[in-house]
Write a protein that holds these residues in place. Structure first.
Motif, PDB file in Angstrom:
ATOM      1  N   GLN A  39       0.806  -1.098   0.022  1.00  0.00           N
ATOM      2  CA  GLN A  39       0.084   0.047   0.002  1.00  0.00           C
ATOM      3  C   GLN A  39       0.992   1.281   0.168  1.00  0.00           C
ATOM      4  O   GLN A  39       1.709   1.279   1.014  1.00  0.00           O
ATOM      5  CB  GLN A  39      -0.926  -0.072   1.272  1.00  0.00           C
ATOM      6  N   ALA A  40       0.523   1.804  -1.034  1.00  0.00           N
ATOM      7  CA  ALA A  40       1.461   3.427  -1.166  1.00  0.00           C
ATOM      8  C   ALA A  40       0.484   4.377  -0.698  1.00  0.00           C
ATOM      9  O   ALA A  40      -0.618   4.477  -0.667  1.00  0.00           O
ATOM     10  CB  ALA A  40       1.833   3.661  -2.522  1.00  0.00           C
ATOM     11  N   PRO A  41       1.197   5.538  -0.101  1.00  0.00           N
ATOM     12  CA  PRO A  41       0.443   6.764   0.257  1.00  0.00           C
ATOM     13  C   PRO A  41      -0.771   7.060  -0.520  1.00  0.00           C
ATOM     14  O   PRO A  41      -0.590   7.199  -1.785  1.00  0.00           O
ATOM     15  CB  PRO A  41       1.386   7.807   0.609  1.00  0.00           C
ATOM     16  N   GLY A  42      -1.847   7.201  -0.088  1.00  0.00           N
ATOM     17  CA  GLY A  42      -3.287   7.462  -0.761  1.00  0.00           C
ATOM     18  C   GLY A  42      -3.669   6.486  -1.872  1.00  0.00           C
ATOM     19  O   GLY A  42      -4.452   6.973  -2.656  1.00  0.00           O
ATOM     20  N   LYS A  43      -3.172   5.287  -1.863  1.00  0.00           N
ATOM     21  CA  LYS A  43      -3.657   4.314  -2.838  1.00  0.00           C
ATOM     22  C   LYS A  43      -4.317   3.132  -2.088  1.00  0.00           C
ATOM     23  O   LYS A  43      -3.906   3.020  -0.653  1.00  0.00           O
ATOM     24  CB  LYS A  43      -2.462   3.718  -3.620  1.00  0.00           C
ATOM     25  N   GLU A  44      -4.849   2.427  -2.657  1.00  0.00           N
ATOM     26  CA  GLU A  44      -5.629   1.207  -1.822  1.00  0.00           C
ATOM     27  C   GLU A  44      -4.588  -0.026  -1.774  1.00  0.00           C
ATOM     28  O   GLU A  44      -3.533   0.096  -2.518  1.00  0.00           O
ATOM     29  CB  GLU A  44      -6.994   0.548  -2.515  1.00  0.00           C
ATOM     30  N   ARG A  45      -4.837  -0.866  -0.844  1.00  0.00           N
ATOM     31  CA  ARG A  45      -3.821  -1.927  -0.763  1.00  0.00           C
ATOM     32  C   ARG A  45      -4.059  -2.730  -2.182  1.00  0.00           C
ATOM     33  O   ARG A  45      -4.972  -3.291  -2.578  1.00  0.00           O
ATOM     34  CB  ARG A  45      -4.181  -2.586   0.414  1.00  0.00           C
TER      35      ARG A  45
END
Length: 126
Positions: A39-45
């Motif tokens: 999971q990257a910042p601001g994104k979904e897993r």
């Protein structure tokens, strides 16, 4: 109680390698599929890789295929993710997860996993 503990994350330059480990406890580890997600910042897993209990079946996200390898050592209750040729877009928190039940096959869907580790940060600099 099932516990998953990831390790091996860190900061690496683009093109470098890391190996993540996930130590599991609390059940007969070899009976369950295991997966890696990120999971990257601001994104979904998102799904990265999964492996069956016997390690015969593996699946990978298209974005990591050919660069990442999932494996497991059931005697050590540990699943690994070898990451080579890392790219800045691989930067994320990486989580391991165990299937909800013995009958759940290796899956790309987050909902098929019942327990999660706390995550380990991987940062790839350009």
């Amino acid at each position: 109680q099932v516990q998953l503990v990831e390790s091996g994350g860190g900061l690496v330059q683009a093109g470098g390698s890391l190996r993540l480990s996930c130590l599991a406890s609390g059940r007969t580890f070899s009976d369950y599929a295991m997966g890696w997600f990120r999971q990257a910042p601001g994104k979904e897993r998102e799904f990265v890789a999964t492996i069956s209990g016997s390690a015969i079946v593996t699946y990978y996200a298209d974005s990591v295929k050919g660069r990442f390898t999932i494996s497991r050592d059931n005697a050590k209750n540990t699943v690994y993710l070898q990451m080579n040729s890392l790219k800045p877009e691989d930067t994320a928190v990486y989580y391991c997860a165990v299937g909800q039940s013995r009958t759940v096959p290796p899956a790309r869907d987050v909902s098929r996993y019942g327990y999660w580790g706390q995550g380990t940060q991987v940062t790839v600099s350009s």
